[in-house]
Design a protein around this motif. Structure first.
Motif, short mmCIF file in Angstrom:
data_model
loop_
_atom_site.label_atom_id
_atom_site.label_comp_id
_atom_site.label_asym_id
_atom_site.label_seq_id
_atom_site.Cartn_x
_atom_site.Cartn_y
_atom_site.Cartn_z
N LYS A 27 0.85 -1.20 0.00
CA LYS A 27 0.00 0.00 0.00
C LYS A 27 0.89 1.25 0.00
CE LYS A 27 -3.82 2.02 2.58
NZ LYS A 27 -4.52 2.08 3.86
N PRO A 28 1.23 1.75 -1.18
CA PRO A 28 2.17 2.88 -1.26
C PRO A 28 1.68 4.15 -0.55
CG PRO A 28 1.87 1.86 -3.40
CD PRO A 28 0.85 1.25 -2.51
N ASN A 29 0.35 4.26 -0.35
CA ASN A 29 -0.16 5.44 0.38
C ASN A 29 -0.54 5.06 1.81
OD1 ASN A 29 -2.33 3.90 -0.31
ND2 ASN A 29 -3.67 5.63 -0.80
N MET A 30 0.22 4.15 2.37
CA MET A 30 -0.09 3.66 3.72
C MET A 30 -0.01 4.77 4.76
SD MET A 30 3.40 1.74 4.96
CE MET A 30 2.66 1.16 6.48
N VAL A 31 -0.70 4.54 5.88
CA VAL A 31 -0.61 5.46 7.02
C VAL A 31 0.32 4.79 8.04
CG1 VAL A 31 -1.88 6.66 8.83
CG2 VAL A 31 -2.95 6.32 6.58
N LEU A 32 1.44 5.45 8.28
CA LEU A 32 2.50 4.88 9.12
C LEU A 32 2.57 5.65 10.43
CD1 LEU A 32 5.02 2.98 9.24
CD2 LEU A 32 6.26 4.73 7.97
N GLY A 33 2.47 4.94 11.53
CA GLY A 33 2.60 5.57 12.85
C GLY A 33 4.05 5.54 13.28
N GLY A 124 -7.91 7.15 7.12
CA GLY A 124 -8.08 5.70 6.91
C GLY A 124 -7.57 4.84 8.06
N GLY A 125 -7.05 5.46 9.11
CA GLY A 125 -6.52 4.69 10.25
C GLY A 125 -5.08 4.29 10.00
N ILE A 126 -4.39 3.96 11.08
CA ILE A 126 -2.96 3.62 10.97
C ILE A 126 -2.81 2.18 10.47
CG2 ILE A 126 -0.84 3.26 12.32
CD1 ILE A 126 -1.79 5.70 14.02
N ASP A 127 -2.05 2.02 9.40
CA ASP A 127 -1.82 0.68 8.85
C ASP A 127 -0.73 -0.05 9.65
OD1 ASP A 127 -3.55 0.60 6.45
OD2 ASP A 127 -2.39 2.38 5.91
N LEU A 128 0.33 0.68 9.95
CA LEU A 128 1.44 0.08 10.70
C LEU A 128 1.94 1.09 11.73
CD1 LEU A 128 3.68 -2.08 11.19
CD2 LEU A 128 4.98 -0.99 9.36
N GLN A 129 1.95 0.70 12.98
CA GLN A 129 2.42 1.58 14.05
C GLN A 129 3.76 1.07 14.59
OE1 GLN A 129 1.06 4.58 15.57
NE2 GLN A 129 3.19 4.51 16.30
N ILE A 130 4.76 1.94 14.62
CA ILE A 130 6.06 1.61 15.22
C ILE A 130 6.03 2.07 16.68
CG2 ILE A 130 8.57 1.93 15.05
CD1 ILE A 130 7.29 1.01 12.38
N LEU A 131 6.45 1.21 17.58
CA LEU A 131 6.50 1.59 19.00
C LEU A 131 7.87 1.28 19.59
CD1 LEU A 131 3.20 0.06 20.48
CD2 LEU A 131 3.60 2.47 19.89
N GLY A 132 8.31 2.15 20.51
CA GLY A 132 9.39 1.79 21.43
C GLY A 132 8.70 1.45 22.75
N ILE A 133 9.50 1.21 23.77
CA ILE A 133 8.91 0.94 25.09
C ILE A 133 9.78 1.60 26.15
CG2 ILE A 133 10.08 -1.33 25.21
CD1 ILE A 133 7.66 -2.33 26.89
N GLY A 134 9.15 2.23 27.12
CA GLY A 134 9.90 2.84 28.22
C GLY A 134 10.35 1.77 29.19
N THR A 186 -6.08 4.67 20.68
CA THR A 186 -5.60 5.13 19.37
C THR A 186 -4.58 4.12 18.83
OG1 THR A 186 -5.71 7.35 20.33
CG2 THR A 186 -4.66 7.15 18.16
N ILE A 187 -3.67 3.71 19.69
CA ILE A 187 -2.61 2.77 19.27
C ILE A 187 -3.23 1.40 18.91
CG2 ILE A 187 -0.59 1.47 20.11
CD1 ILE A 187 0.07 4.00 21.82
N MET A 188 -4.17 0.97 19.75
CA MET A 188 -4.78 -0.35 19.52
C MET A 188 -5.59 -0.42 18.23
SD MET A 188 -3.96 -2.54 21.90
CE MET A 188 -5.27 -3.72 22.17
N LYS A 189 -5.99 0.75 17.72
CA LYS A 189 -6.75 0.75 16.46
C LYS A 189 -5.85 0.52 15.25
CE LYS A 189 -10.68 3.65 17.61
NZ LYS A 189 -10.82 5.06 17.91
N ALA A 190 -4.53 0.63 15.43
CA ALA A 190 -3.62 0.39 14.31
C ALA A 190 -3.80 -1.05 13.82
CB ALA A 190 -2.18 0.62 14.74
N LYS A 191 -3.75 -1.22 12.50
CA LYS A 191 -4.00 -2.57 11.96
C LYS A 191 -2.86 -3.52 12.31
CE LYS A 191 -6.74 -0.24 8.61
NZ LYS A 191 -6.34 1.02 8.04
N LYS A 192 -1.65 -2.98 12.33
CA LYS A 192 -0.47 -3.81 12.60
C LYS A 192 0.47 -2.98 13.48
CE LYS A 192 2.98 -6.35 9.86
NZ LYS A 192 2.57 -7.72 10.16
N ILE A 193 1.13 -3.63 14.41
CA ILE A 193 2.02 -2.91 15.32
C ILE A 193 3.36 -3.64 15.40
CG2 ILE A 193 2.40 -2.24 17.76
CD1 ILE A 193 -0.64 -1.98 18.06
N ILE A 194 4.47 -2.87 15.35
CA ILE A 194 5.74 -3.49 15.73
C ILE A 194 6.33 -2.72 16.90
CG2 ILE A 194 6.30 -4.68 13.58
CD1 ILE A 194 8.04 -2.54 12.68
#
Ligand code: F6R
Length: 241
Positions: A27-33, A124-134, A186-194
């Protein structure tokens, strides 16, 4: 929750960047978190390399950042606006108009937070969310507490986060005490999370996250156990077995 344990930070960064690339090819027009902090820096470096050497095309990608300090100017070297431009946006062909980072200087912060969530959904909502962790288990700036916010909100940072983030400032007194952060919902609505974590400092919290098959607001990252598509990518140092 899928777990990848990689040899070192470099490998972890490459694996994470490859997942982003894969999603972009679908999806070249993806929504990236996007996240800030030290952890995703290697992944951003690898994405820049992929853009420069392999022509990875960001021209239609839309990004939403997780958080920003309240009261900090976008030009301030410690703002997440500045960080993102410096570490990623200035080095790829993304249209800055498609990059969204919370505005820590918005007049009506509460209204602004609501609008931020609405905007994510409008795109369209977040397709892929990148997360760090404290080290205390926070994701974005959702700090351990009796309750967690569902939507994007203004939150107080804990002393441990202020101390951890003081490494980027001249003195601890300069670290803002409040921030705007995407909420857990908001984060949990992302379709995919790393979720990425590296180094010994993260070993304790990663152990808690992976060992405990329990959800608690005192370990905000544990909420991710409820998400259907989370991949945790860590290096050997962050993994205690
Ligand atoms: C940053 C963010 C934070 C960081 C976390 C880890 O946008 O949301 O939750 O991911 O504090 O920070 P580092 O990567 O610096 O260890």
């Amino acid at each position: 929750m899928k777990l990848f344990v990689e040899k070192d930070y470099e490998k972890l960064s490459k694996v994470a960047a490859n997942i982003v690339k894969e999603e972009m090819s679908k999806k070249p027009n993806m929504v990236l978190g996007l996240a800030t902090g030290s952890t995703p820096e290697g992944m951003y470096r690898e994405l820049i390399r992929m853009h420069k050497e392999d022509g990875l095309d960001f021209s239609n990608v839309i990004t939403f950042n997780l958080d920003e300090y309240v009261g900090i100017d976008v030009e301030h070297p410690n703002s997440y606006h500045y960080f993102m431009k410096n570490i990623l946006f200035n080095h790829i062909n993304i249209d800055l108009k498609n990059t969204y980072i919370p505005d820590g200087k918005a007049n009506d912060l509460e209204k602004y937070c609501e609008e931020y969530d609405e905007l994510i959904q409008e795109k369209g909502g977040i397709d892929l969310q990148i997360l760090g962790i404290g080290e205390n288990g926070h994701i974005a700036f959702n700090e351990p507490d009796d309750t967690l916010n569902v939507g994007t909100s203004v939150v107080d940072l804990t002393q441990s986060t202020i101390e951890a983030n003081s490494r980027f400032f001249d003195s601890i007194d300069e670290v803002p005490k409040t921030a705007i952060t995407m909420g857990i919902g908001t984060i949990m609505k992302a379709k995919k999370i790393i979720l990425l974590a590296n180094g010994k400092k993260k070993a304790k919290v990663i152990k808690e996250l992976l060992r405990e098959d329990k959800i608690t607001t005192q370990l905000p990252a544990s909420m991710l156990l409820l998400h259907p598509d989370v991949t945790v990518i860590i290096d050997e140092e962050a993994y205690q077995g």
